[in-house]
Enzyme design. Structure first.
Site, mmCIF file in Angstrom:
data_model
loop_
_atom_site.group_PDB
_atom_site.id
_atom_site.type_symbol
_atom_site.label_atom_id
_atom_site.label_comp_id
_atom_site.label_asym_id
_atom_site.label_seq_id
_atom_site.Cartn_x
_atom_site.Cartn_y
_atom_site.Cartn_z
ATOM 1 N N GLY A 113 0.805 -1.231 0.000
ATOM 2 C CA GLY A 113 0.000 0.000 0.000
ATOM 3 C C GLY A 113 0.829 1.268 0.000
ATOM 4 O O GLY A 113 0.362 2.325 0.410
ATOM 5 N N ALA A 114 2.081 1.175 -0.475
ATOM 6 C CA ALA A 114 3.011 2.295 -0.325
ATOM 7 C C ALA A 114 3.415 2.930 -1.646
ATOM 8 O O ALA A 114 4.372 3.683 -1.713
ATOM 9 C CB ALA A 114 4.248 1.817 0.429
ATOM 10 N N GLY A 117 3.378 -0.619 -6.050
ATOM 11 C CA GLY A 117 2.704 -1.590 -6.910
ATOM 12 C C GLY A 117 2.734 -3.024 -6.428
ATOM 13 O O GLY A 117 2.807 -3.959 -7.226
ATOM 14 N N SER A 119 0.261 -4.699 -5.214
ATOM 15 C CA SER A 119 -0.952 -5.413 -5.646
ATOM 16 C C SER A 119 -0.794 -5.909 -7.073
ATOM 17 O O SER A 119 -1.143 -7.050 -7.387
ATOM 18 C CB SER A 119 -2.191 -4.532 -5.507
ATOM 19 O OG SER A 119 -2.119 -3.401 -6.345
ATOM 20 N N ASP A 163 0.243 0.003 -13.641
ATOM 21 C CA ASP A 163 0.959 -0.861 -12.692
ATOM 22 C C ASP A 163 1.071 -2.298 -13.205
ATOM 23 O O ASP A 163 2.137 -2.919 -13.119
ATOM 24 C CB ASP A 163 0.222 -0.907 -11.338
ATOM 25 C CG ASP A 163 0.306 0.409 -10.587
ATOM 26 O OD1 ASP A 163 0.565 1.439 -11.225
ATOM 27 O OD2 ASP A 163 0.098 0.401 -9.357
HETATM 28 N N1 ATP Z 1 2.969 -9.911 -0.249
HETATM 29 C C1 ATP Z 1 1.626 -9.794 -0.194
HETATM 30 N N2 ATP Z 1 0.884 -10.693 0.484
HETATM 31 C C2 ATP Z 1 -0.448 -10.572 0.549
HETATM 32 N N3 ATP Z 1 -1.168 -9.585 -0.011
HETATM 33 C C3 ATP Z 1 -0.499 -8.657 -0.696
HETATM 34 C C4 ATP Z 1 0.931 -8.717 -0.841
HETATM 35 N N4 ATP Z 1 1.320 -7.658 -1.582
HETATM 36 C C5 ATP Z 1 0.183 -6.978 -1.886
HETATM 37 N N5 ATP Z 1 -0.912 -7.558 -1.363
HETATM 38 C C6 ATP Z 1 -2.307 -7.080 -1.495
HETATM 39 O O1 ATP Z 1 -2.258 -5.806 -2.122
HETATM 40 C C7 ATP Z 1 -2.798 -4.795 -1.236
HETATM 41 C C8 ATP Z 1 -2.042 -3.493 -1.427
HETATM 42 O O2 ATP Z 1 -2.428 -2.952 -2.684
HETATM 43 P P1 ATP Z 1 -2.569 -1.389 -2.942
HETATM 44 O O3 ATP Z 1 -2.932 -1.213 -4.371
HETATM 45 O O4 ATP Z 1 -3.413 -0.772 -1.889
HETATM 46 O O5 ATP Z 1 -1.083 -0.864 -2.694
HETATM 47 P P2 ATP Z 1 0.215 -1.035 -3.583
HETATM 48 O O6 ATP Z 1 -0.126 -1.814 -4.807
HETATM 49 O O7 ATP Z 1 1.297 -1.557 -2.718
HETATM 50 O O8 ATP Z 1 0.558 0.481 -3.954
HETATM 51 P P3 ATP Z 1 0.113 1.343 -5.254
HETATM 52 O O9 ATP Z 1 -1.077 0.686 -5.887
HETATM 53 O O10 ATP Z 1 -0.177 2.724 -4.752
HETATM 54 O O11 ATP Z 1 1.330 1.320 -6.126
HETATM 55 C C9 ATP Z 1 -2.647 -5.400 0.139
HETATM 56 O O12 ATP Z 1 -3.575 -4.845 1.039
HETATM 57 C C10 ATP Z 1 -2.957 -6.880 -0.149
HETATM 58 O O13 ATP Z 1 -4.340 -7.088 -0.300
HETATM 59 C C1 MEV Z 2 -2.934 6.758 -8.598
HETATM 60 C C2 MEV Z 2 -2.673 5.751 -9.714
HETATM 61 O O1 MEV Z 2 -2.435 6.495 -10.913
HETATM 62 C C3 MEV Z 2 -1.409 4.946 -9.456
HETATM 63 C C4 MEV Z 2 -1.384 4.064 -8.229
HETATM 64 O O2 MEV Z 2 -0.196 3.287 -8.213
HETATM 65 C C5 MEV Z 2 -3.898 4.892 -9.873
HETATM 66 C C6 MEV Z 2 -3.845 4.044 -11.138
HETATM 67 O O3 MEV Z 2 -3.171 4.418 -12.111
HETATM 68 O O4 MEV Z 2 -4.533 3.010 -11.161
HETATM 69 MG MG MG Z 3 -1.739 -1.266 -6.089
#
Ligand code: ATP
Ligand code: MEV
Ligand code: MG
Length: 327
Positions: A113-114, A117, A119, A163
């Site tokens: 969630g930081a 990417g 997810s 992403d």
């Molecule tokens: N190693 C992992 N194990 C389990 N679940 C994970 C893992 N990595 C990601 N996830 C899932 O992805 C979610 C985070 O996704 P989110 O899109 O909120 O953040 P991100 O992808 O890290 O950042 P962003 O989309 O801003 O680049 C977690 O809450 C969980 O559901």
């Molecule tokens: C904020 C955003 O542009 C990037 C999140 O990693 C959303 C997206 O592109 O899906």
């Molecule tokens: Mg994400």
């Protein structure tokens, strides 16, 4: 049993604006999520030790049975497992095996969630591992497309292809609406990442920008101006001129800040990197909390961030020219 991995990413330019059809340039980084898929008789069992909900590590059986290790609301667990559930549904669909059961194990070194990417990396690696386990080999672009459907579904329609395409293909990529391509000839970029230990809610942050953009013409113009930075930036990228790339990153951060998606800790990490003479620095991803990315081939920004209050972790993350791969 099949293990696949896929990289996380930083945005060199263009997050948020990409949601409204402007181009963006995300870059894959050498931090990965590994997913192991094993076919079982029926149902879905997930082991995700990196994922903590209310302090509980998640072990989840998606076939309706509650698992004894989980003592949090089932709805919370469902939400946390949405990406894996949907990725497995895509794999079943691709292999024309609607009843296939899976045991899925997830581990990674991307903070959750930081803005890096995690997810997308999870979904891309899970689709690859689960389809291979069923004897189907999808191309990286087919995986990217299915992974996008997953992010789109789980994030209530608030997702671009950036992403997932970047994680599947690796390297530096350019995404504009449905037009996704790899940028050839970019092999290295000196990324330094600062992490405040927090997270932003992507859906909420995207909704906030959408609201501003609807209310003020100058907010809509700000989104267009981010697109202009990306168009300028992609021509600078091929020249390898880090000084100008950094200048454009700084500008991009200013506009993201104007759109309300930065935070005190992200700003202070950005300024720490700039004060240490990084070429440039900006938040990456949705913002609100999480990570910044600085461009610096020396150790100066790295050292400065180490001593910056609010910066919990700092690391160098090279450009990963590999996308999804079987381990
Ligand atoms: N190693 C992992 N194990 C389990 N679940 C994970 C893992 N990595 C990601 N996830 C899932 O992805 C979610 C985070 O996704 P989110 O899109 O909120 O953040 P991100 O992808 O890290 O950042 P962003 O989309 O801003 O680049 C977690 O809450 C969980 O559901
Ligand atoms: C904020 C955003 O542009 C990037 C999140 O990693 C959303 C997206 O592109 O899906
Ligand atoms: Mg994400």
């Amino acid at each position: 049993m099949v293990t696949s991995s896929a990289p996380g990413k930083v945005y060199l330019f263009g997050e948020h604006a990409v949601v409204y059809g402007e181009p963006a340039v995300p870059c894959a980084i050498e931090r990965r999520v590994h997913v192991t898929a094993t076919e079982i008789d029926e149902g879905l069992r997930i082991h995700a030790n990196d994922l903590q909900l209310d302090g509980f590590t998640v072990e989840y059986s998606g076939d309706g049975e509650s698992h004894p290790d989980v003592d949090v609301a089932e709805s919370l667990v469902e939400a946390g497992m949405g990406y894996v559930n949907e990725a497995v549904a895509q794999a079943r669909d691709a292999a024309d095996a609607p009843g296939a059961g899976f045991e899925i194990s997830v581990e990674g070194d991307i903070p959750l969630g930081a803005g890096l990417g995690s997810s997308a990396a999870l979904v891309v690696a899970a689709i690859d591992a689960a389809t291979r386990e069923l004897g189907v080999g999808l191309s990286a672009s087919e995986i990217a497309d299915r992974a996008y459907q997953v992010e789109h579904a789980v994030q209530d329609g608030q997702a671009s292809r950036a992403d997932t395409f970047c994680s599947a293909m690796g390297g530096a990529v350019r995404v504009e609406g449905d037009d996704c391509r790899r940028l050839d000839g970019i092999d290295t970029l000196p990324f330094v990442i600062g992490y405040d230990g927090g997270a932003g809610d992507t859906g909420e942050l995207v909704a906030g920008v959408r609201d501003l953009r609807g209310r003020y013409d100058f907010a809509a113009d700000t989104v267009t101006a981010i697109g202009d930075i990306v168009r300028e930036g992609e021509s600078v990228l091929v020249t390898g001129d880090y000084e100008r790339l950094g200048e454009l990153m700084d500008f991009n951060h200013g506009l993201l800040s104007a759109l309300g998606v930065s935070s005190r800790s992200l700003d202070s990490m950005v300024w720490a990197a700039r004060d240490a003479d990084a070429h440039g620095a900006k938040l990456t991803g949705a913002g609100g909390g999480g990570c910044i990315v600085a461009l610096d081939e020396t150790d100066d920004a790295l050292t400065a961030l180490k001593y910056t209050p609010g910066c919990e972790d700092v690391f160098r993350a090279g450009l990963d020219t590999d996308g999804v791969r079987q381990e």
